[in-house]
Design an enzyme around this catalytic site. Structure first.
Site, mmCIF file in Angstrom:
data_model
loop_
_atom_site.group_PDB
_atom_site.id
_atom_site.type_symbol
_atom_site.label_atom_id
_atom_site.label_comp_id
_atom_site.label_asym_id
_atom_site.label_seq_id
_atom_site.Cartn_x
_atom_site.Cartn_y
_atom_site.Cartn_z
ATOM 1 C CB CYS A 12 -0.820 -31.750 -11.961
ATOM 2 S SG CYS A 12 -1.063 -33.265 -12.859
ATOM 3 C CG ASP A 21 -6.693 11.926 -6.703
ATOM 4 O OD1 ASP A 21 -7.099 12.227 -5.566
ATOM 5 O OD2 ASP A 21 -6.290 12.770 -7.525
ATOM 6 C CG ASP A 80 -10.401 12.701 -2.629
ATOM 7 O OD1 ASP A 80 -10.544 13.473 -1.686
ATOM 8 O OD2 ASP A 80 -9.611 12.901 -3.570
ATOM 9 C CB CYS A 104 -5.420 -33.115 -14.115
ATOM 10 S SG CYS A 104 -4.759 -33.877 -12.643
ATOM 11 C CG ASP A 144 -7.658 10.209 -1.100
ATOM 12 O OD1 ASP A 144 -8.292 10.844 -0.242
ATOM 13 O OD2 ASP A 144 -7.510 10.608 -2.270
#
Length: 805
Positions: free
Chosen positions: A89, A694, A498, A86, A698
């Site tokens: 636990c 990318d 960008d 459960c 950046d």
């Protein structure tokens, strides 16, 4: 390996501390941490020796060093935890691991059954963690990662079958007990028959509840098993006493009722609920299973002598040449060496259209070859493949905790003791206020309280929704690194984009070319000149002109910021911008100049080709806007999000791109460090900012933003820093990611609402709050069924996310 001098001195292996100055900075940083009694940085040993008050100080010390920009050598691993029944636990196992010396952080996810732990390898290891958790009544699977998943699948399959068998038998044996208890109480030996049928249900098929409850009690903790064991155990013992000593009650003018049916049916219902819950939880992790099933078990390699051999995937090494036939899955990442084919990359990128792969093009593990066959050279194998990294990222994200989960964990941690207290209070109130039947009804009410309370519904509310949300994202080509970013994405109200590689393709191409005279030898000279240049725009010209014959040139010179020049047959040839031509007093043809002006107005970069006296040609180069960019930008704006475009390009190009895509705010000629400053500027205005990029340039801005999104076809650094990655580099995935965040957070809120409401309403009714009003007392059997269904309903609600668009 030395670890400690005494139990409180710990050695932290340091990274990046390479001078006395660095050591001094770390020493000052450690001095600020509460709980560190003494500390010393040993530069030669590349470690810090710290004397700490208690283990809770260790994570703070590690974080302090990391905040200063240095590293601590730690191991971060995920281990499956076995034996949890459960949500309590999970909390118990997490606490046990947290107190193992050398552990920096630990998190147990009940939904995935995994422990994510970060520890110092010079102090502890997987075996020590396993031993600690075994003492608490659980177990840790610490096999090699390659076999771990298969072993885990086998263990889960075996446990599921055992649970199914137990549930089936418990239900079958409970049916006659219920029938007799409800309708045939007056038949001879009714109590004895019910006792015979209910005993195996409790003591055999339900024995795990009692065993686990005892293990918890030994560690002074309690979980759902404690509630079930207490309630059914009390009902069973009370019934056996009443069956054997009925005169004890009859002499007091009361009937000696037995409750074997309640005890048996509670066990049967809870086992049935667990079975349904396990089945549903299996469905929440279907995305990861799909990803894991993408890698073939064997491959065909082509040896240097041309012969083919089938080998297991584990034996593939870098630079092996692998043959891929039609319909086969690609085993590892690599580069096509010969042959062409279309490859279905939808399982990685979420894009349904197959991609043409020819010589020198990259292929990725898990993608499916279509009709042609080809050979490719293995470049990344095992854990290095993109598929392996995606699987790890998805697993980490599914195992991470959303901020809201921290509050839920605290509630789940005290839930069981509180419920036990309420059950005891219920019994006492019934004894005091319940009249002649107070003891019996108080006992039944206390049992019902213990049965109906469900910490599992609370424990499953957040992780199951996160699992399904992250899995659905992965299927759509949206990789989410952690639960926090998934929860936060719905609040984003400003997105910085960008330009190059994000809005545009990031691949400059020649869009226009005009020659004064169509001279093939002049074209060959331009081709040869650009072939020697390293400029990205030169590459676009080379691709456009195709495979022309190489002309021998002499005195090649690259002129920074302007272009290049070289000599051929005593004539100097120039390629570059207009500034290069004017500086060398080269006459510009009026016709070519008109073309150049027209193309400049369209935000294209103009390249001139000339001899030392006259212009020969003018070319226009453009970085094409992605087909989906304009529609994605419109979709984001319709969601009420402000968009900003940042670019290092000139004002004219930025203005034209912004106009074409419908972006209202843009900044041109922005340097990389200024991008991060702009993120902070928006944050200071109260905006929740997402940065989409990318490139390496950046990465600072991505790290500064609230939600960072990297384009999958960009640099590895950008993807490493970002919290989300769009594998296909398609901007239209960003509105999808935000919608996914909204749906996931809504599902978490629904789950938590129902889990809290269920317990808030169920527990008082079970205690008998309605009895003085209308005489209603909840039957413990009904309570058992309600408790079993609460967890199932939470998981089922999370699964609805799968079908949301």
């Amino acid at each position: 390996m030395a670890t400690t001098i005494n139990e409180n001195i710990i050695y932290l292996p340091l990274e990046g501390v390479e001078s006395e100055h660095c050591a001094l900075i770390v020493e000052k940083g450690l001095a600020q941490v509460d709980g560190i009694i003494s500390h010393k940085v040993e530069l030669n040993n590349q470690r810090a020796a710290i004397n700490i008050k208690d283990e809770e100080v260790l994570p703070k010390a590690v974080q302090a060093i990391k905040d200063l920009g240095y590293g601590v050598t730690v191991v971060k691993k995920v281990f499956p935890v076995l034996g949890m029944t459960c949500a309590s636990c999970a909390g118990s196992a997490e606490n046990v691991i947290a107190y193992v010396p050398g552990v920096i952080s630990s998190a147990v996810n009940f939904a995935t059954g995994n422990l994510t732990v970060e520890y110092l390898p010079n102090i502890t290891n997987a075996q020590k963690l396993q031993k600690a958790i075994q003492e608490a009544g659980y177990d840790l699977l610490i096999e090699d990662e390659s076999t771990q998943q298969e072993s885990l699948e086998a263990i889960h399959e075996k446990k599921f079958k055992q649970l199914k068998t137990k549930t089936t038998w418990a239900v079958l044996l409970s049916i006659p007990v219920v029938v007799i208890g409800m309708f045939f109480m007056n038949i001879p030996y009714a109590n004895e028959i019910m006792w015979v049928f209910s005993t195996p249900v409790l003591l055999w098929f339900g024995k795990d509840f009692f065993i686990n409850a005892w293990k918890q009690a030994k560690h002074r903790s309690a979980n759902m098993d404690t509630l079930v064991a207490l309630s059914t155990g009390i009902a069973y013992i009370f019934s056996v006493f009443n069956m054997l000593f009925p005169k004890f009650w009859e002499s007091r003018g009361l009937e000696a009722h037995v409750y074997f049916e309640a005890a048996a049916v509670i066990i049967a219902f809870i086992l049935l609920g667990k079975l349904l819950e396990e089945k549903a939880k299996g469905n929440t992790s279907s995305a990861i299973k799909k990803l894991m099933g993408l890698q073939p078990k064997t491959v065909v390699i082509v040896k240097p002598d041309g012969t083919e051999k089938q080998i297991p995937i584990e034996e593939v090494v870098t630079n092996d040449i692998i043959l891929v036939k039609p319909g086969e899955k690609i085993a590892v990442d690599g580069m096509v060496t010969n042959g062409t084919s279309y490859v279905d990359e939808s399982m990685l990128s979420g894009e349904p259209i197959p991609v043409l792969k020819k010589e020198n093009e990259k292929v990725f593990a898990g993608t499916i070859n279509q009709k042609g066959s080809f050979n490719f050279k293995a470049e990344k194998v095992g854990k290095e493949t993109m598929l392996a990294q995606i699987i790890k990222m998805v697993q980490d994200a599914q195992g991470s905790k959303a901020p809201v989960q921290k509050l839920v964990d605290k509630i789940a941690g005290i839930f069981v003791p509180v419920v036990m207290g309420i059950a005891l209070l219920t019994f006492m109130l019934w004894v005091i206020l319940g009249g002649d039947n107070g003891i019996v009804q108080g006992l039944l009410a206390a049992i019902t309280v213990l049965v109906i309370a469900c910490p599992c519904a609370l424990g499953l509310a957040t992780p199951t929704a996160i699992m399904v949300g992250v899995g659905k994202g992965a299927e759509q080509g949206i990789l989410i690194k952690d639960a926090e970013s998934l929860e936060l994405a719905k609040q984003v109200n400003a997105i910085i984009l960008d330009k190059t590689g994000t809005i545009t393709e990031g691949k400059p191409i020649v869009t226009n070319m005009h020659w004064l005279n169509n001279d093939s030898s002049a074209q060959a000279i331009l081709y040869s000149l650009e072939k020697q240049s390293e400029h990205p725009l030169a590459d676009a010209v080379v691709k456009e002109l195709g495979n022309l014959p190489i002309t021998k040139l002499s005195n090649f010179e690259s002129i920074t910021g302007k272009g290049a020049k070289a000599q051929h047959n005593q004539e100097t040839y120039y390629v570059g911008n207009k500034k290069l031509l004017t500086e060398n007093a080269i006459q510009i043809d009026a016709k070519l100049l008109d073309h150049a002006k027209e193309w400049s107005a369209e935000a294209k970069t103009v390249i001139w080709f000339a001899t030392s006296t006259k212009t020969l040609a003018v070319l226009a180069i453009s970085d094409k806007i992605k087909e989906t960019s304009a529609a994605a930008i419109k979709a984001l704006q319709s969601m009420g999000i402000d968009l900003y475009m940042l670019t290092g390009d000139n004002e004219a190009t930025a203005k034209a791109i912004a106009k074409e895509t419908g972006i209202n705010h843009y900044k041109a000629e922005v340097l990389p460090q200024h991008k991060a400053d702009f993120v902070k500027e928006l944050q200071q205005k109260g905006k929740i900012v997402a940065m989409v990029g990318d490139g390496i340039n950046d990465s600072t801005a991505l790290a500064t933003a609230d939600v960072s999104i990297a384009m999958g076809k960009g640099s590895d650094i950008a993807m490493d820093v970002a919290k989300m990655t769009i594998i296909s580099s398609d901007l239209s995935k960003i509105p999808q990611a935000i919608k996914l965040s909204k749906h996931t957070v809504a599902t978490i809120k629904q789950n938590l609402f129902w889990a809290f409401i269920y317990n808030l309403i169920g527990i008082p009714i079970a205690a008998g709050i309605l009895y003085p009003i209308n005489g209603f007392l909840l039957n413990p059997m009904i309570a058992g069924a309600a408790m079993a269904m609460s967890s199932v309903s939470v998981v089922s609600n999370s699964l609805r996310l799968k079908w949301k668009k």
